[in-house]
Design a protein around this motif. Structure first.
Motif, PDB file in Angstrom:
ATOM      1  N   GLN A 126      63.061  12.176  14.750  1.00 44.79           N
ATOM      2  CA  GLN A 126      63.246  13.563  15.161  1.00 44.79           C
ATOM      3  C   GLN A 126      63.113  14.432  13.909  1.00 44.79           C
ATOM      4  OE1 GLN A 126      63.723  13.258  19.119  1.00 44.79           O
ATOM      5  NE2 GLN A 126      64.324  15.180  18.211  1.00 44.79           N
ATOM      6  N   GLU A 127      62.567  15.592  14.086  1.00 41.62           N
ATOM      7  CA  GLU A 127      62.456  16.530  12.954  1.00 41.62           C
ATOM      8  C   GLU A 127      63.825  16.726  12.322  1.00 41.62           C
ATOM      9  OE1 GLU A 127      60.871  20.272  14.220  1.00 41.62           O
ATOM     10  OE2 GLU A 127      59.928  20.656  12.284  1.00 41.62           O
ATOM     11  N   GLY A 128      63.862  16.661  11.007  1.00 41.29           N
ATOM     12  CA  GLY A 128      65.126  16.844  10.289  1.00 41.29           C
ATOM     13  C   GLY A 128      65.776  15.542   9.871  1.00 41.29           C
ATOM     14  N   GLU A 129      65.392  14.430  10.507  1.00 41.78           N
ATOM     15  CA  GLU A 129      65.955  13.132  10.117  1.00 41.78           C
ATOM     16  C   GLU A 129      65.310  12.656   8.819  1.00 41.78           C
ATOM     17  OE1 GLU A 129      65.216  10.738  13.655  1.00 41.78           O
ATOM     18  OE2 GLU A 129      67.346  10.865  14.174  1.00 41.78           O
ATOM     19  N   ASN A 130      65.999  11.718   8.174  1.00 38.23           N
ATOM     20  CA  ASN A 130      65.472  11.132   6.944  1.00 38.23           C
ATOM     21  C   ASN A 130      64.716   9.844   7.268  1.00 38.23           C
ATOM     22  OD1 ASN A 130      66.796  13.164   5.514  1.00 38.23           O
ATOM     23  ND2 ASN A 130      68.633  11.903   5.245  1.00 38.23           N
ATOM     24  N   ALA A 131      63.749   9.517   6.417  1.00 35.64           N
ATOM     25  CA  ALA A 131      62.979   8.280   6.590  1.00 35.64           C
ATOM     26  C   ALA A 131      63.082   7.427   5.337  1.00 35.64           C
ATOM     27  CB  ALA A 131      61.512   8.600   6.859  1.00 35.64           C
ATOM     28  N   GLU A 132      63.170   6.129   5.539  1.00 34.29           N
ATOM     29  CA  GLU A 132      63.190   5.195   4.414  1.00 34.29           C
ATOM     30  C   GLU A 132      62.093   4.161   4.641  1.00 34.29           C
ATOM     31  OE1 GLU A 132      65.675   5.584   2.044  1.00 34.29           O
ATOM     32  OE2 GLU A 132      65.222   3.872   0.787  1.00 34.29           O
ATOM     33  N   LEU A 133      61.102   4.170   3.799  1.00 36.38           N
ATOM     34  CA  LEU A 133      59.974   3.253   3.932  1.00 36.38           C
ATOM     35  C   LEU A 133      60.060   2.204   2.831  1.00 36.38           C
ATOM     36  CD1 LEU A 133      57.172   5.937   4.459  1.00 36.38           C
ATOM     37  CD2 LEU A 133      58.769   5.012   6.111  1.00 36.38           C
ATOM     38  N   GLN A 134      59.781   0.959   3.202  1.00 35.16           N
ATOM     39  CA  GLN A 134      59.961  -0.136   2.258  1.00 35.16           C
ATOM     40  C   GLN A 134      58.622  -0.761   1.864  1.00 35.16           C
ATOM     41  OE1 GLN A 134      62.926  -0.802   1.058  1.00 35.16           O
ATOM     42  NE2 GLN A 134      64.051   0.515   2.474  1.00 35.16           N
ATOM     43  N   CYS A 135      58.594  -1.266   0.648  1.00 37.31           N
ATOM     44  CA  CYS A 135      57.404  -1.932   0.126  1.00 37.31           C
ATOM     45  C   CYS A 135      57.894  -3.144  -0.667  1.00 37.31           C
ATOM     46  CB  CYS A 135      56.636  -0.963  -0.761  1.00 37.31           C
ATOM     47  SG  CYS A 135      55.096  -1.601  -1.427  1.00 37.31           S
ATOM     48  N   ASN A 136      57.485  -4.345  -0.271  1.00 33.31           N
ATOM     49  CA  ASN A 136      57.865  -5.558  -0.991  1.00 33.31           C
ATOM     50  C   ASN A 136      56.607  -6.225  -1.532  1.00 33.31           C
ATOM     51  OD1 ASN A 136      60.864  -5.893  -0.377  1.00 33.31           O
ATOM     52  ND2 ASN A 136      59.993  -5.511   1.628  1.00 33.31           N
ATOM     53  N   PHE A 137      56.726  -6.744  -2.746  1.00 36.81           N
ATOM     54  CA  PHE A 137      55.535  -7.320  -3.361  1.00 36.81           C
ATOM     55  C   PHE A 137      55.827  -8.699  -3.916  1.00 36.81           C
ATOM     56  CE2 PHE A 137      57.133  -5.483  -7.384  1.00 36.81           C
ATOM     57  CZ  PHE A 137      57.765  -4.340  -6.939  1.00 36.81           C
ATOM     58  N   SER A 138      54.752  -9.464  -4.032  1.00 37.29           N
ATOM     59  CA  SER A 138      54.910 -10.915  -4.201  1.00 37.29           C
ATOM     60  C   SER A 138      55.101 -11.365  -5.641  1.00 37.29           C
ATOM     61  CB  SER A 138      53.686 -11.638  -3.631  1.00 37.29           C
ATOM     62  OG  SER A 138      52.507 -11.181  -4.281  1.00 37.29           O
ATOM     63  N   SER A 139      54.731 -10.543  -6.621  1.00 35.23           N
ATOM     64  CA  SER A 139      54.882 -10.976  -8.012  1.00 35.23           C
ATOM     65  C   SER A 139      55.065  -9.744  -8.892  1.00 35.23           C
ATOM     66  CB  SER A 139      53.687 -11.808  -8.467  1.00 35.23           C
ATOM     67  OG  SER A 139      52.484 -11.117  -8.279  1.00 35.23           O
ATOM     68  N   THR A 140      55.246  -9.969 -10.142  1.00 39.74           N
ATOM     69  CA  THR A 140      55.557  -8.887 -11.074  1.00 39.74           C
ATOM     70  C   THR A 140      54.462  -7.824 -11.056  1.00 39.74           C
ATOM     71  OG1 THR A 140      56.682 -10.461 -12.488  1.00 39.74           O
ATOM     72  CG2 THR A 140      56.135  -8.344 -13.453  1.00 39.74           C
ATOM     73  N   ALA A 141      54.895  -6.594 -10.916  1.00 37.99           N
ATOM     74  CA  ALA A 141      53.940  -5.489 -10.824  1.00 37.99           C
ATOM     75  C   ALA A 141      54.185  -4.510 -11.967  1.00 37.99           C
ATOM     76  CB  ALA A 141      54.075  -4.778  -9.482  1.00 37.99           C
ATOM     77  N   THR A 142      53.115  -3.868 -12.378  1.00 36.51           N
ATOM     78  CA  THR A 142      53.233  -2.875 -13.447  1.00 36.51           C
ATOM     79  C   THR A 142      53.263  -1.454 -12.910  1.00 36.51           C
ATOM     80  OG1 THR A 142      50.839  -2.903 -13.701  1.00 36.51           O
ATOM     81  CG2 THR A 142      52.107  -4.332 -15.150  1.00 36.51           C
ATOM     82  N   ARG A 143      52.886  -1.277 -11.653  1.00 38.06           N
ATOM     83  CA  ARG A 143      52.876   0.087 -11.105  1.00 38.06           C
ATOM     84  C   ARG A 143      53.010   0.010  -9.608  1.00 38.06           C
ATOM     85  NH1 ARG A 143      51.013   5.265 -11.653  1.00 38.06           N
ATOM     86  NH2 ARG A 143      50.901   4.939 -13.878  1.00 38.06           N
ATOM     87  N   LEU A 144      53.750   0.950  -9.059  1.00 34.64           N
ATOM     88  CA  LEU A 144      53.801   1.159  -7.617  1.00 34.64           C
ATOM     89  C   LEU A 144      53.410   2.606  -7.380  1.00 34.64           C
ATOM     90  CD1 LEU A 144      56.516   0.091  -5.076  1.00 34.64           C
ATOM     91  CD2 LEU A 144      55.644   2.399  -5.094  1.00 34.64           C
ATOM     92  N   GLN A 145      52.453   2.816  -6.505  1.00 31.75           N
ATOM     93  CA  GLN A 145      51.999   4.166  -6.183  1.00 31.75           C
ATOM     94  C   GLN A 145      52.045   4.350  -4.671  1.00 31.75           C
ATOM     95  OE1 GLN A 145      48.468   5.216  -8.318  1.00 31.75           O
ATOM     96  NE2 GLN A 145      48.167   7.161  -7.274  1.00 31.75           N
ATOM     97  N   TRP A 146      52.601   5.463  -4.248  1.00 31.67           N
ATOM     98  CA  TRP A 146      52.671   5.806  -2.825  1.00 31.67           C
ATOM     99  C   TRP A 146      51.573   6.815  -2.501  1.00 31.67           C
ATOM    100  CZ3 TRP A 146      55.603   3.399   0.764  1.00 31.67           C
ATOM    101  CH2 TRP A 146      56.690   2.643   0.307  1.00 31.67           C
TER     102      TRP A 146
END
Lengths: 110, 113
Positions: free
Chosen positions: A14-34
């Motif tokens: 609903q408009e006004g609610e908060n959203a939490e989006l998840q991203c899981n990765f399999s090995s060591t990462a140097t950067r995460l970009q959305w």
């Protein structure tokens, strides 16, 4: 090989609610970009942080490298936030490549 | 100017015909990438240039060609389009350094009939 899993696959708010989006990765990462993509549109970079927390407007990106996870928090969602949110990881292989998740499709309704 | 430009924005091609897509950037970036994105799927890296060195992904090695005549331009070439090539093709560029952000173009939507 390196993998990126996003959850949930889709989300309706609903408009006004908060959203939490998840991203899981399999090995060591140097950067995460959305990224954000409107249906049929191009990719728009939202936030990029290799670790820690970064804010811009109503968006907060948090990356916990040791736990191989990241999240994107959208506060006070608006109808115009509807679209697909993709996370991309640059893994620690020195070859400059991103691996993308399949995305979270967000729909915000009035 | 931090934009990446792509031409054309929309392309209609016949099965078996060649397709050439163009990307340009004026940020003097060392690295340029081409991705393929199909609906509800993750963008898939096809190939990238680091300076003049072309790196193609193993599973798309024979399907796509590319050239980079100078630092600003990069093309993606399909010799004989098949129906499975219908997708959005995204070009991106970066400085190539660790922690370097990739900047994406608007994409070319290719439809093969």
């Amino acid at each position: 090989g390196q993998q990126v899993q996003q959850s949930p696959a889709s989300l309706v708010l609903q408009e006004g609610e908060n959203a939490e989006l998840q991203c899981n990765f399999s090995s060591t990462a140097t950067r995460l970009q959305w990224f954000y993509q409107r249906p049929g549109g191009s990719l728009v970079s939202l936030l990029s942080n290799p670790s820690g927390t970064k804010h811009t407007g109503r968006l907060t990106s948090t990356t916990v490298t040791k736990e191989r996870r990241g999240s994107l928090h959208i506060s006070s969602s608006q109808i115009t936030d509807s679209g697909t949110y993709l996370c991309a990881m640059e893994f620690n292989t020195g070859n400059y490549k991103y691996v993308f998740g399949a995305g979270t499709r967000l729909k915000v309704i009035a | 100017d931090t934009t990446v430009k792509q031409n054309p924005r929309y392309k209609l091609a016949r099965v078996g015909k060649p397709v050439n897509l163009i990307c340009s950037q004026t940020m003097n970036h060392d690295t340029m990438y081409w991705y393929q994105k199909k609906p509800n799927q993750a963008p898939k890296l096809l190939l990238f240039y680091y300076d003049k060195i072309l790196n193609r992904e193993a599973d798309t090695f024979e399907k796509f060609q590319s050239s980079r005549p100078n630092n600003s331009f990069c093309s993606l070439y399909i010799g004989s389009a098949g129906l499975e090539y219908s997708a959005m093709y995204l070009c991106a560029s970066s400085t190539g350094a660790t922690y370097a952000e990739q900047f994406f173009g608007p994409g070319t939507r290719l439809t093969v009939l």
